[in-house]
Motif scaffolding. Structure first.
Motif, PDB file in Angstrom:
ATOM      1  N   ARG A 136       0.831  -1.216   0.000  1.00 19.84           N
ATOM      2  CA  ARG A 136       0.000   0.000   0.000  1.00 19.84           C
ATOM      3  C   ARG A 136       0.863   1.263   0.000  1.00 19.84           C
ATOM      4  O   ARG A 136       0.521   2.262  -0.634  1.00 19.84           O
ATOM      5  CB  ARG A 136      -0.956  -0.012   1.213  1.00 19.84           C
ATOM      6  CG  ARG A 136      -1.975  -1.141   1.155  1.00 19.84           C
ATOM      7  CD  ARG A 136      -3.021  -0.991   2.259  1.00 19.84           C
ATOM      8  NE  ARG A 136      -2.465  -0.877   3.585  1.00 19.84           N
ATOM      9  CZ  ARG A 136      -2.161  -1.896   4.400  1.00 19.84           C
ATOM     10  NH1 ARG A 136      -2.374  -3.147   4.010  1.00 19.84           N
ATOM     11  NH2 ARG A 136      -1.671  -1.681   5.601  1.00 19.84           N
ATOM     12  N   MET A 139       1.848   1.826  -3.475  1.00 20.78           N
ATOM     13  CA  MET A 139       0.705   2.295  -4.279  1.00 20.78           C
ATOM     14  C   MET A 139       0.531   3.804  -4.113  1.00 20.78           C
ATOM     15  O   MET A 139       0.286   4.527  -5.076  1.00 20.78           O
ATOM     16  CB  MET A 139      -0.580   1.582  -3.838  1.00 20.78           C
ATOM     17  CG  MET A 139      -0.649   0.139  -4.253  1.00 20.78           C
ATOM     18  SD  MET A 139      -2.097  -0.644  -3.497  1.00 20.78           S
ATOM     19  CE  MET A 139      -2.224  -2.107  -4.511  1.00 20.78           C
ATOM     20  N   ASN A 142       3.416   5.844  -5.830  1.00 20.12           N
ATOM     21  CA  ASN A 142       3.630   5.548  -7.259  1.00 20.12           C
ATOM     22  C   ASN A 142       4.933   4.789  -7.489  1.00 20.12           C
ATOM     23  O   ASN A 142       5.641   5.039  -8.465  1.00 20.12           O
ATOM     24  CB  ASN A 142       3.637   6.839  -8.094  1.00 20.12           C
ATOM     25  CG  ASN A 142       2.224   7.362  -8.300  1.00 20.12           C
ATOM     26  OD1 ASN A 142       1.298   6.578  -8.505  1.00 20.12           O
ATOM     27  ND2 ASN A 142       2.057   8.665  -8.213  1.00 20.12           N
ATOM     28  N   ILE A 163      -5.751   1.819  -7.604  1.00 20.91           N
ATOM     29  CA  ILE A 163      -4.723   2.814  -7.274  1.00 20.91           C
ATOM     30  C   ILE A 163      -5.372   4.194  -7.159  1.00 20.91           C
ATOM     31  O   ILE A 163      -5.098   4.945  -6.225  1.00 20.91           O
ATOM     32  CB  ILE A 163      -3.594   2.813  -8.345  1.00 20.91           C
ATOM     33  CG1 ILE A 163      -2.972   1.412  -8.429  1.00 20.91           C
ATOM     34  CG2 ILE A 163      -2.536   3.870  -8.036  1.00 20.91           C
ATOM     35  CD1 ILE A 163      -2.439   0.861  -7.128  1.00 20.91           C
ATOM     36  N   GLN A 167      -5.334   6.356  -3.658  1.00 20.49           N
ATOM     37  CA  GLN A 167      -4.729   7.692  -3.702  1.00 20.49           C
ATOM     38  C   GLN A 167      -5.771   8.764  -3.388  1.00 20.49           C
ATOM     39  O   GLN A 167      -5.492   9.738  -2.692  1.00 20.49           O
ATOM     40  CB  GLN A 167      -4.054   7.918  -5.063  1.00 20.49           C
ATOM     41  CG  GLN A 167      -2.835   7.008  -5.220  1.00 20.49           C
ATOM     42  CD  GLN A 167      -2.044   7.228  -6.500  1.00 20.49           C
ATOM     43  OE1 GLN A 167      -2.511   7.891  -7.413  1.00 20.49           O
ATOM     44  NE2 GLN A 167      -0.853   6.654  -6.574  1.00 20.49           N
TER      45      GLN A 167
END
Ligand code: NAD
Length: 177
Positions: A136, A139, A142, A163, A167
């Motif tokens: 995580r 993620m 990036n 994703i 985000q």
């Protein structure tokens, strides 16, 4: 000698290679494995981004990708309850009977040991990389998270726009701080 049926429970947020390794290793010891998807009620947060249904799909496809016989496991979503002291009974109500439990989580080990279950503590593989927390984190940053999860799990996360979800949730949590 094989035990007849074992239990392994994990949040699997998301499924990663460590989960698949430990499942494969556990299936060497038991005829059948019950795989509990823990904290099934949680989703849509940065620590628990995926729904129980999404995690069932990730695990089902990752086990198929690894050629694991579908007759050898049961996948059962399990909601948390407020009372640790009766959690083992809660699990027993929701699962087929099992004789042995496999967990690297100290709380899970403790609760089953106190109910006199045999508890195996499988070794953790590359824990610094193979943990849901690290997947995580990547993620959100990036960074390359795909190499930590089965190909089919990465495809599902793309399919559900995972994703973008995590985000977006992180922005929301930032603005609430
Ligand atoms: P997790 O997904 O972090 O790990 C699941 C299992 O996978 C671990 O036990 C470990 O054996 C294995 N594993 C993980 N990474 C590995 C690696 N790199 N190499 C090898 N094996 C690896 O999940 P977790 O936190 O252990 O899940 C426990 C679940 O039980 C949670 O959902 C928790 O909420 C639930 N729980 C609920 C209660 C309650 O409701 N009162 C009480 C205790 C636990």
């Amino acid at each position: 000698m094989k035990e007849s049926r074992g239990l392994l429970i994990g949040r699997m947020q998301p499924v990663h290679h460590g989960h698949i390794q430990v499942i494969k290793q556990t299936l060497e010891e038991v005829d059948e494995l019950i795989i509990g998807i823990g904290s099934a009620q949680l989703s849509h947060s940065t620590t628990d981004p995926f729904t129980a249904g999404e995690r069932v799909m990730m695990l089902t496809k990752a086990l198929a990708e690894n050629n694991i016989d579908t007759a050898s496991y049961y996948i059962i979503p399990i909601q948390d309850i407020q009372m640790n002291a009766v959690w083992v009974s809660h699990i027993k109500m929701l699962t087929p009977p099992f004789g042995k439990i496999f967990s690297g989580n100290p709380l899970v080990q403790r609760l089953f040991e106190e109910e006199n279950y045999e508890v195996a503590k499988p070794p953790l593989f590359k824990r610094e990389k193979l943990s849901g927390t690290e997947v995580r984190r990547r993620m959100l940053a990036n960074e390359d998270w795909k190499k930590l999860v089965p190909k089919s799990t990465a495809e599902i996360i793309e399919e559900i726009n995972g994703i973008k979800r995590i985000q977006h949730l992180n922005q929301k949590e930032d603005s609430e701080r």
